[in-house]
Design an enzyme around this catalytic site. Structure first.
Site, short mmCIF file in Angstrom:
data_model
loop_
_atom_site.label_atom_id
_atom_site.label_comp_id
_atom_site.label_asym_id
_atom_site.label_seq_id
_atom_site.Cartn_x
_atom_site.Cartn_y
_atom_site.Cartn_z
N SER A 167 -4.19 -1.29 5.92
CA SER A 167 -2.97 -1.27 5.13
C SER A 167 -1.82 -1.86 5.96
O SER A 167 -1.93 -2.97 6.45
CB SER A 167 -2.68 0.15 4.65
OG SER A 167 -1.79 0.15 3.57
N ASP A 423 -9.00 -1.84 -4.99
CA ASP A 423 -7.76 -1.49 -4.30
C ASP A 423 -6.58 -2.26 -4.89
O ASP A 423 -6.58 -3.49 -4.88
CB ASP A 423 -7.90 -1.83 -2.81
CG ASP A 423 -6.70 -1.40 -1.99
OD1 ASP A 423 -5.84 -0.68 -2.53
OD2 ASP A 423 -6.64 -1.78 -0.81
N HIS A 448 -9.37 1.33 -0.91
CA HIS A 448 -8.45 0.99 0.19
C HIS A 448 -9.15 1.09 1.54
O HIS A 448 -9.63 2.16 1.91
CB HIS A 448 -7.25 1.94 0.12
CG HIS A 448 -6.02 1.42 0.78
ND1 HIS A 448 -5.52 0.16 0.55
CD2 HIS A 448 -5.17 2.00 1.68
CE1 HIS A 448 -4.41 -0.02 1.26
NE2 HIS A 448 -4.19 1.08 1.95
#
Length: 503
Positions: A167, A423, A448
């Site tokens: 991320s 995601d 994710h």
């Protein structure tokens, strides 16, 4: 975008950290025990100015494991920490440990300044007037300084390093390779939305992709969500505030438009968390979620005869996973901020809010046309006004592009950008190969940064293949780095044996 980062990432990770949940990955065989040692490094407050703070320092936390490391053979795997407590990422990145055991690597997880225990100004760090040193550039310089010091401290000056991150941390790992290629030989950037945060792309993309996950469960689920939100709005316009509260489960009846918007944002955020964490096995990275939580959420919604009541049950998977909460305090459980995907709660949330007000662009909106949510807009103009009121700063929407190029990475090398097709952050990332060594991997059925998690029997075949490719490329990069180092040394009369002994 915090993933629960929390991206931590954002709201979800904030909840995780607020609850103090530093849990190990669930399901499958247990993650390898790395025997992490928690250490601190005296880090410069300001890497780029010499006067105001001089050589003042703060204590940056990092975790180190030498359990798998073979000197002279293994590389250094360096996780570029993101917006939260470093233990949360270390405990949910089992693939890095598996790979370290396979490739005899030293493992380091570095905490990001202003998060967890790495607080430049102590308890005042996230108060207005103390956040000026919270930038991507300062964080990268922290990692670079720590990496150089580690090489000296461990007497392994020539050990090749690979950056890892997920991320926002994935963005940082890619940026590390771009900014400090002499320090890291490559990077695995999982679920890294480097394009959208640089200010490019469709502002409706994120919530359109969240919606797509629920639409994938069939038309009844998606229509049921739309119906629930519309019924809430209709009852609100009729003045039936108490009825909404009773059916949805809020602690207090709505009393005005502000409360309705807050309720919509609160509910929409639950969908974001469920889409990001749509793993094929139970997890407790954010809150305790069942396997395939998007499917479970749709079942919760459709099992209720009243759609509003069903929506209340659906969001309870996120906000009431223990089943112990008697009602939803929407203002306590969800706080609006400069990241419409959610910032979280507590000091970490404040730090992320500031970052979303300065360098990181997260102007996502829902429109009830291309997505299943009520119209909730967050434009650049709204962002500017919010950030000026909250922090006294103006966002610089072009700065990350100026620094790193967004999708224009023609000068970059040795970076893997991995994304799962489930995601919602994937649409803001790199989704095609940009060169022979800037590689994009799409994980079918992946949520994710699924590839960073520990292997699990329920993993889709696509993530098994992705991890194999990632491992192969990383091994190649390490070998190339060692060869280049050997060539440089031999040009200066240093033997291969001396090179190996130095690493």
């Amino acid at each position: 975008m915090r993933a629960p980062s929390l991206p931590a990432l954002p709201w979800a990770l904030g909840l995780l950290l607020a609850l103090g949940l530093h849990s190990q990955e669930l399901g499958g065989r247990p993650a390898l025990d790395p025997d992490f040692r928690e250490r601190y490094f005296e880090q410069l407050l300001d890497h780029f100015n010499f006067e105001r703070f001089g050589n003042e320092t703060f204590r940056q936390r990092f975790l180190v494991s030498e359990k798998f490391w073979k000197r002279g053979e293994g590389p250094l795997f360096f996780y570029t920490g993101n917006e939260g407590d470093v233990w949360s990422f270390a405990n949910n990145s089992g693939f890095i440990l598996e790979l370290a055991a396979e490739q005899a690597a030293l493992v380091v997880f570095a905490e990001h300044r202003y998060y967890g225990n790495s607080l430049p100004f102590g308890e005042h760090s996230t108060q207005r007037g103390h956040l000026e040193l919270l930038t991507v550039e300062q964080a990268l310089a922290d990692f670079a300084s720590l990496l150089q010091w580690l090489r000296q401290d461990l007497k392994a000056q020539d050990i090749p390093a690979i950056a890892f991150g997920g991320s926002y941390g994935g963005m940082l790992s890619a940026y590390m390779r771009m900014k400090y290629p002499h320090l890291v030989a490559g990077a695995l950037a999982a679920s890294a939305p480097v394009v959208s945060v640089a200010g490019f792309g469709d502002s409706y993309q994120f919530f359109r992709d969240v919606s797509a996950d629920f639409e994938g469960q069939g038309p009844k689920c998606a229509q049921g969500v739309r119906d629930a939100f519309q019924q809430i709005k209709d009852l609100f316009l009729q003045g039936a505030y108490t009825m909404i509260s009773q059916m949805f489960g809020t602690c207090k009846p709505l009393s005005g438009w502000k409360d309705l918007v807050q309720l919509f944002g609160f509910a929409r955020n639950a969908f974001t968390v469920l889409a990001m964490m749509d793993y094929p096995y139970p997890t407790d990275f954010i809150v305790g979620l069942p396997a395939n939580p998007v499917k479970v959420a749709c079942d919760q919604l459709l099992n209720e005869n009243q759609r509003i009541k069903g929506l209340g049950a659906l969001v309870g998977l996120v906000y009431n996973s223990t089943g112990m909460e008697p009602c939803y305090d929407t203002y306590l459980l969800y706080q609006t901020c400069a990241d419409p995907t959610g910032c979280g709660l507590g000091p970490n949330a404040k730090a992320w809010d500031y970052q979303a007000c300065t360098e990181i662009n997260l102007t996502f909106s829902s429109n009830n046309v291309t997505d299943i949510f009520p119209e909730l807009l967050f434009t650049e103009e709204l962002r500017q006004q919010y950030c000026l009121d909250k922090w006294g700063v103006w966002p610089r929407p072009n700065w990350l592009y100026t620094l790193f190029g967004g999708a224009d990475l023609r000068a970059a090398s040795n970076i893997i950008f991995s994304n799962g097709d489930l995601d919602p952050w994937a649409g803001g990332g790199i989704q095609r190969n940009l060169s022979a060594s800037v590689i994009a991997i799409t994980i079918q059925g992946g949520a994710h940064h699924l590839d960073l998690r520990a292997p699990n029997p329920a993993d889709p075949t696509s993530v098994l293949e992705a991890r194999k490719l990632e491992a192969t490329l990383i091994r190649q990069w390490v070998a190339e780095a060692r060869r280049e180092m050997w060539m440089r040394r031999t040009q200066h009369g240093v033997s291969e044996a001396e090179v190996r002994s130095a690493s």
